[in-house]
Scaffold this active site. Structure first.
Site, PDB file in Angstrom:
ATOM      1  N   ILE A   2      11.227  -8.543   8.633  1.00  0.00           N
ATOM      2  CA  ILE A   2      10.744  -9.195   7.404  1.00  0.00           C
ATOM      3  C   ILE A   2      11.716 -10.290   6.943  1.00  0.00           C
ATOM      4  O   ILE A   2      11.290 -11.394   6.580  1.00  0.00           O
ATOM      5  CB  ILE A   2      10.505  -8.142   6.294  1.00  0.00           C
ATOM      6  CG1 ILE A   2       9.407  -7.174   6.752  1.00  0.00           C
ATOM      7  CG2 ILE A   2      10.112  -8.804   4.983  1.00  0.00           C
ATOM      8  CD1 ILE A   2       9.230  -5.935   5.882  1.00  0.00           C
ATOM      9  N   ASP A  41      23.657 -10.095   7.853  1.00  0.00           N
ATOM     10  CA  ASP A  41      23.162  -8.908   8.556  1.00  0.00           C
ATOM     11  C   ASP A  41      24.243  -8.591   9.582  1.00  0.00           C
ATOM     12  O   ASP A  41      24.632  -9.472  10.348  1.00  0.00           O
ATOM     13  CB  ASP A  41      21.830  -9.235   9.260  1.00  0.00           C
ATOM     14  CG  ASP A  41      21.164  -7.997   9.860  1.00  0.00           C
ATOM     15  OD1 ASP A  41      19.953  -7.810   9.631  1.00  0.00           O
ATOM     16  OD2 ASP A  41      21.841  -7.238  10.583  1.00  0.00           O
ATOM     17  N   CYS A  52      11.714  -6.578  -2.170  1.00  0.00           N
ATOM     18  CA  CYS A  52      10.458  -6.078  -1.591  1.00  0.00           C
ATOM     19  C   CYS A  52      10.784  -5.069  -0.499  1.00  0.00           C
ATOM     20  O   CYS A  52       9.965  -4.844   0.394  1.00  0.00           O
ATOM     21  CB  CYS A  52       9.691  -7.224  -0.946  1.00  0.00           C
ATOM     22  SG  CYS A  52       8.509  -7.971  -2.032  1.00  0.00           S
ATOM     23  N   ASP A  84       9.217  -5.183  -6.198  1.00  0.00           N
ATOM     24  CA  ASP A  84       7.988  -4.541  -5.715  1.00  0.00           C
ATOM     25  C   ASP A  84       8.225  -3.040  -5.505  1.00  0.00           C
ATOM     26  O   ASP A  84       7.282  -2.289  -5.332  1.00  0.00           O
ATOM     27  CB  ASP A  84       7.582  -5.194  -4.376  1.00  0.00           C
ATOM     28  CG  ASP A  84       6.247  -4.659  -3.844  1.00  0.00           C
ATOM     29  OD1 ASP A  84       5.304  -4.541  -4.655  1.00  0.00           O
ATOM     30  OD2 ASP A  84       6.161  -4.364  -2.638  1.00  0.00           O
ATOM     31  N   GLU A 135       9.170   6.409  -7.088  1.00  0.00           N
ATOM     32  CA  GLU A 135       7.791   5.911  -7.178  1.00  0.00           C
ATOM     33  C   GLU A 135       6.830   7.091  -7.189  1.00  0.00           C
ATOM     34  O   GLU A 135       7.122   8.113  -6.555  1.00  0.00           O
ATOM     35  CB  GLU A 135       7.497   4.999  -5.985  1.00  0.00           C
ATOM     36  CG  GLU A 135       8.352   3.743  -6.003  1.00  0.00           C
ATOM     37  CD  GLU A 135       7.998   2.763  -4.872  1.00  0.00           C
ATOM     38  OE1 GLU A 135       6.965   2.950  -4.208  1.00  0.00           O
ATOM     39  OE2 GLU A 135       8.759   1.808  -4.670  1.00  0.00           O
ATOM     40  N   HIS A 139       4.556  -1.763  -5.625  1.00  0.00           N
ATOM     41  CA  HIS A 139       4.698  -1.560  -4.172  1.00  0.00           C
ATOM     42  C   HIS A 139       3.483  -2.129  -3.406  1.00  0.00           C
ATOM     43  O   HIS A 139       2.750  -1.385  -2.735  1.00  0.00           O
ATOM     44  CB  HIS A 139       4.899  -0.080  -3.850  1.00  0.00           C
ATOM     45  CG  HIS A 139       5.598   0.143  -2.538  1.00  0.00           C
ATOM     46  ND1 HIS A 139       6.479   1.154  -2.324  1.00  0.00           N
ATOM     47  CD2 HIS A 139       5.539  -0.528  -1.353  1.00  0.00           C
ATOM     48  CE1 HIS A 139       6.922   1.117  -1.079  1.00  0.00           C
ATOM     49  NE2 HIS A 139       6.362   0.088  -0.463  1.00  0.00           N
ATOM     50  N   LEU A 140       3.328  -3.433  -3.515  1.00  0.00           N
ATOM     51  CA  LEU A 140       2.161  -4.085  -2.914  1.00  0.00           C
ATOM     52  C   LEU A 140       2.486  -4.882  -1.652  1.00  0.00           C
ATOM     53  O   LEU A 140       1.592  -5.522  -1.091  1.00  0.00           O
ATOM     54  CB  LEU A 140       1.526  -5.049  -3.934  1.00  0.00           C
ATOM     55  CG  LEU A 140       0.908  -4.430  -5.184  1.00  0.00           C
ATOM     56  CD1 LEU A 140       0.284  -5.521  -6.061  1.00  0.00           C
ATOM     57  CD2 LEU A 140      -0.162  -3.412  -4.799  1.00  0.00           C
ATOM     58  N   GLY A 141       3.769  -4.872  -1.242  1.00  0.00           N
ATOM     59  CA  GLY A 141       4.181  -5.727  -0.115  1.00  0.00           C
ATOM     60  C   GLY A 141       3.233  -5.655   1.076  1.00  0.00           C
ATOM     61  O   GLY A 141       2.841  -6.672   1.643  1.00  0.00           O
ATOM     62  N   ALA A 142       2.863  -4.437   1.453  1.00  0.00           N
ATOM     63  CA  ALA A 142       2.033  -4.282   2.657  1.00  0.00           C
ATOM     64  C   ALA A 142       0.558  -4.163   2.318  1.00  0.00           C
ATOM     65  O   ALA A 142      -0.262  -3.935   3.204  1.00  0.00           O
ATOM     66  CB  ALA A 142       2.490  -3.036   3.406  1.00  0.00           C
TER      67      ALA A 142
HETATM   68  P1  NAD Z   1      13.984  -4.085  10.216  1.00  0.00           P
HETATM   69  O1  NAD Z   1      14.563  -2.818  10.730  1.00  0.00           O
HETATM   70  O2  NAD Z   1      13.270  -4.995  11.155  1.00  0.00           O
HETATM   71  O3  NAD Z   1      15.143  -4.932   9.513  1.00  0.00           O
HETATM   72  C1  NAD Z   1      16.131  -4.364   8.683  1.00  0.00           C
HETATM   73  C2  NAD Z   1      17.411  -5.182   8.864  1.00  0.00           C
HETATM   74  O4  NAD Z   1      18.379  -4.725   7.932  1.00  0.00           O
HETATM   75  C3  NAD Z   1      18.040  -5.045  10.261  1.00  0.00           C
HETATM   76  O5  NAD Z   1      18.172  -6.304  10.899  1.00  0.00           O
HETATM   77  C4  NAD Z   1      19.405  -4.413   9.995  1.00  0.00           C
HETATM   78  O6  NAD Z   1      20.412  -4.920  10.879  1.00  0.00           O
HETATM   79  C5  NAD Z   1      19.650  -4.856   8.562  1.00  0.00           C
HETATM   80  N1  NAD Z   1      20.640  -4.039   7.873  1.00  0.00           N
HETATM   81  C6  NAD Z   1      20.826  -2.694   7.957  1.00  0.00           C
HETATM   82  N2  NAD Z   1      21.871  -2.338   7.176  1.00  0.00           N
HETATM   83  C7  NAD Z   1      22.320  -3.472   6.591  1.00  0.00           C
HETATM   84  C8  NAD Z   1      23.362  -3.747   5.678  1.00  0.00           C
HETATM   85  N3  NAD Z   1      24.163  -2.789   5.205  1.00  0.00           N
HETATM   86  N4  NAD Z   1      23.547  -5.043   5.269  1.00  0.00           N
HETATM   87  C9  NAD Z   1      22.753  -6.028   5.749  1.00  0.00           C
HETATM   88  N5  NAD Z   1      21.758  -5.831   6.637  1.00  0.00           N
HETATM   89  C10 NAD Z   1      21.539  -4.561   7.039  1.00  0.00           C
HETATM   90  O7  NAD Z   1      13.036  -3.663   8.990  1.00  0.00           O
HETATM   91  P2  NAD Z   1      11.849  -4.513   8.331  1.00  0.00           P
HETATM   92  O8  NAD Z   1      10.574  -4.164   8.980  1.00  0.00           O
HETATM   93  O9  NAD Z   1      12.276  -5.933   8.238  1.00  0.00           O
HETATM   94  O10 NAD Z   1      11.805  -3.830   6.875  1.00  0.00           O
HETATM   95  C11 NAD Z   1      12.817  -4.105   5.926  1.00  0.00           C
HETATM   96  C12 NAD Z   1      12.632  -3.228   4.698  1.00  0.00           C
HETATM   97  O11 NAD Z   1      11.379  -3.518   4.056  1.00  0.00           O
HETATM   98  C13 NAD Z   1      12.610  -1.723   4.976  1.00  0.00           C
HETATM   99  O12 NAD Z   1      13.308  -1.091   3.928  1.00  0.00           O
HETATM  100  C14 NAD Z   1      11.116  -1.354   4.858  1.00  0.00           C
HETATM  101  O13 NAD Z   1      10.911  -0.006   4.538  1.00  0.00           O
HETATM  102  C15 NAD Z   1      10.700  -2.280   3.736  1.00  0.00           C
HETATM  103  N6  NAD Z   1       9.260  -2.582   3.677  1.00  0.00           N
HETATM  104  C16 NAD Z   1       8.695  -2.691   2.438  1.00  0.00           C
HETATM  105  C17 NAD Z   1       7.361  -3.013   2.328  1.00  0.00           C
HETATM  106  C18 NAD Z   1       6.707  -3.121   0.975  1.00  0.00           C
HETATM  107  O14 NAD Z   1       5.540  -2.803   0.876  1.00  0.00           O
HETATM  108  N7  NAD Z   1       7.382  -3.577  -0.036  1.00  0.00           N
HETATM  109  C19 NAD Z   1       6.594  -3.199   3.488  1.00  0.00           C
HETATM  110  C20 NAD Z   1       7.216  -3.107   4.745  1.00  0.00           C
HETATM  111  C21 NAD Z   1       8.570  -2.797   4.817  1.00  0.00           C
HETATM  112  C1  MLT Z   2       6.368   0.314   4.438  1.00  0.00           C
HETATM  113  O1  MLT Z   2       7.473   0.842   4.528  1.00  0.00           O
HETATM  114  O2  MLT Z   2       5.617   0.129   5.401  1.00  0.00           O
HETATM  115  C2  MLT Z   2       5.940  -0.175   3.114  1.00  0.00           C
HETATM  116  O3  MLT Z   2       6.732   0.249   2.097  1.00  0.00           O
HETATM  117  C3  MLT Z   2       4.492  -0.268   2.874  1.00  0.00           C
HETATM  118  C4  MLT Z   2       3.756   0.976   2.464  1.00  0.00           C
HETATM  119  O4  MLT Z   2       4.320   1.909   1.943  1.00  0.00           O
HETATM  120  O5  MLT Z   2       2.560   1.016   2.670  1.00  0.00           O
END
Ligand code: NAD
Ligand code: MLT
Length: 545
Positions: A157, A176, A236, A262, A267, A285-288
């Site tokens: 993301i 990162d 998010c 978000d 929650e 929590h609408l990201g996805a």
């Molecule tokens: P991902 O695993 O592809 O990326 C996470 C990144 O964070 C990795 O590159 C990792 O190296 C980095 N990281 C880990 N520890 C770290 C630190 N201490 N400092 C800096 N970077 C660090 O995951 P993603 O698919 O990109 O998801 C990212 C986040 O978004 C997750 O928490 C996921 O649950 C959340 N998410 C939220 C929604 C939503 O609806 N709001 C939807 C999808 C994902």
């Molecule tokens: C996820 O981790 O995929 C998101 O937070 C989205 C969700 O909960 O649906």
């Protein structure tokens, strides 16, 4: 398959119709949809099903799984599995799988929506219009082009958000631990080595990491103070990465220009103090939550469940390994060595890694080494990814731009089997070799160019020095004065003769603090002293125990 042998699946949160249609079409599965379950009711229901499909709404706790003898798989339609107690599931032999990529773009778009909405006061301006006011002055906003966005976490993301921010004319600074200089260049991101280095320069900050002990309250009171006056913060990812109280204080003092969230520590969340404040934009929590992402994750989740229940195939697992029991028994202790070497080399290198070379020697040249590579990778990235295990770690490494090269060499000069590994990135290369003594004793036998014979166990202290008399005593005295006991000790040197470079590796019963390490390196014959933390000797990762 007749009716009596059908597997039973429970769907615990709302998922897209397209996923349900696939479940309906699967002739070996019966399913029920029961949402909003918790406590005893959830526990009782879970005990009746072979598989559970969920999103983030239901909390599958250790209590809800206690005593469950039927459940075989939990599939999360989405990324985060923090609503599932994975250790409890693992102990019960329940596979937990997720669908990591299906909602990446939707979530990145939502982060951008919050960033733009916050900058242009979209929500309060609408409220004001609804109340019958035409107030153009009050809601004057700021342009994002030309501004700087800080991105913490550049995985799936974070990278998509960066690309979109750049398309809006923003400059992107990123942090990162797994982002190499080269990859940052490809992404057009200015890389910093520590979060605090970007804080004074960013107009906007967005986080895209998992919630881990390292990222909990990553941005708290001190960090908020270091941010530029007027900075706007977006989350998010997961609630708890920003310290909520620090956000409130930052807005109250006027130091923060805005906050958009978000996600929340607990929650569902309807009573956060931020909800009553100006310059705050929040969504539940609408990201996805887009049609596209929900269809994608629902279909993928149902496919994972059907395949597992029909054929035993495990993909995208976050808590287990994909080995059959016979191979696992044969390789268990070699997997432990490989995992420890990954842990050791990520710390010994200490920076961003973009290349790993692994060589499997002797008897290990004859086996399928993929699981050994995965075990090594799980050690290498275990401290930054809460998802990393033997199933997904190699993929996670490659996604982070780490190239992995493996070779096999049937020659075994000293040991019947050995794993040699080197890691490099940002101009630094480190290497090590490990083997098993007997059937189950992991030993480090080489560190960089030095031969050694070290227990791969607990806290190691490695000190690089000139091979002159008195060094061991000097180090031992300082550790003794600090109350740190030495359990084992090994020294190694490059050449046969004294006076050259040498290395000491100590197994410490407790860790030595920065002050002691500083005192040790005050001796001019000692070039460096580092602590490397490994699991205690019988401590195996969840997926290997
Ligand atoms: P991902 O695993 O592809 O990326 C996470 C990144 O964070 C990795 O590159 C990792 O190296 C980095 N990281 C880990 N520890 C770290 C630190 N201490 N400092 C800096 N970077 C660090 O995951 P993603 O698919 O990109 O998801 C990212 C986040 O978004 C997750 O928490 C996921 O649950 C959340 N998410 C939220 C929604 C939503 O609806 N709001 C939807 C999808 C994902
Ligand atoms: C996820 O981790 O995929 C998101 O937070 C989205 C969700 O909960 O649906």
């Amino acid at each position: 398959m007749n009716q009596s042998t059908k597997a039973r699946v429970i769907v615990l949160d709302n998922i897209a119709e397209e996923g349900l249609a696939k479940l309906k079409a699967a002739d070996n599965i019966d399913f029920d949809i029961k949402t909003g379950l918790k406590g005893e009711e959830l526990k009782a229901e879970l005990a009746n099903y072979d598989g559970a499909v969920c999103r983030s709404g239901v909390k599958i706790t250790a209590e809800s799984l206690e005593g469950n003898k039927k459940l075989k798989a939990i599939v999360r339609a989405g990324v985060g599995t923090d609503n599932i107690d994975k250790p409890a599931a693992t102990r019960l032999g329940i596979v937990v799988m997720n669908t990591p990529a299906g909602n990446t773009v939707s979530t990145a778009e939502h982060a951008m929506a919050l960033l733009l909405g916050l900058s242009r006061n979209v929500a309060p301006a609408m409220e004001s219009l609804k109340a019958g006011r035409w107030d153009r002055k009050k809601f004057q906003g700021s342009q994002v082009a030309g501004k700087t966005l800080g991105v913490i976490g550049l995985g799936r993301i974070g990278q998509e958000v960066s690309a979109r921010a750049k398309a809006f004319g923003m400059k992107v600074i990123g942090y990162d631990p797994f982002l190499t200089g080269e990859r940052a260049k490809e992404l057009g991101i200015a890389k910093v080595e520590e979060v605090k280095n970007m804080l004074p320069d960013v107009d906007y900050l967005t986080v895209h990491t998992p919630l881990t002990p390292e990222t909990t309250n990553l941005i708290s009171h001190d960090e908020v103070k270091q941010l530029k006056q007027g900075a706007r913060l977006i989350n998010c990812a997961r609630g708890g990465i920003y310290d909520n109280e620090a956000l409130v204080a930052g807005l109250e003092s006027g130091h923060l220009g805005g906050v958009a969230l978000d996600v929340y520590p607990d929650e569902p969340c309807t009573d956060n103090p931020l909800f009553q404040m100006d310059n705050v934009l929040c969504t539940p929590h609408l990201g996805a939550s887009t049609d596209e992402a929900q269809v994608e994750v629902a279909i993928e989740a149902v496919d994972l469940m059907i395949n597992y229940l029909s054929t035993g195939e495990i993909r995208s697992a976050v808590n287990t390994i994909s080995l059959d029991p016979k191979t696992l028994n044969k390789l268990r202790h070699h997997l432990d060595v490989a995992h420890r070497m990954g842990r050791l080399l990520s710390q010994w290198h200490g920076g961003a890694i973009d290349h790993c070379a692994l060589e499997f020697q002797g008897e290990l040249a004859e086996v399928d080494s993929r699981s050994l590579v995965s075990a090594f990778c799980a050690g290498l990235i275990g401290h930054i990814s809460d998802e990393a295990n033997i199933i997904n770690s190699e993929m996670l490494c490659r996604e982070r731009g780490i190239e992995i090269v493996r070779t096999a060499n049937p020659d075994h000069s000293t040991f019947s089997s050995m794993i040699s590994a080197s890691v490099s990135g940002d101009g630094v290369k480190r290497s090590a070799a490990g083997t098993l003594f007997g059937k189950n004793m992991p030993r480090l036998v080489k560190l960089d160019e030095y031969q050694t014979e070290t227990f791969m166990d607990g806290n190691l202290m490695v000190f690089d020095h000139t091979d002159v008399p008195g060094i061991i005593g000097y180090v031992g005295n300082l550790l003794g004065e600090a109350g740190v006991n030495i359990g084992q000790m090994a020294v190694g040197r490059c050449s046969e003769n004294s006076g050259g470079r040498a290395i000491g590796v100590l197994n410490l019963d407790s860790t030595a603090n920065e002050e002691v390490l500083k005192q040790i390196t005050e001796n001019e014959a000692i070039q460096s002293a580092d602590i490397i933390k490994l699991p205690a000797i019988k401590e195996l990762p969840e997926w290997l125990s």
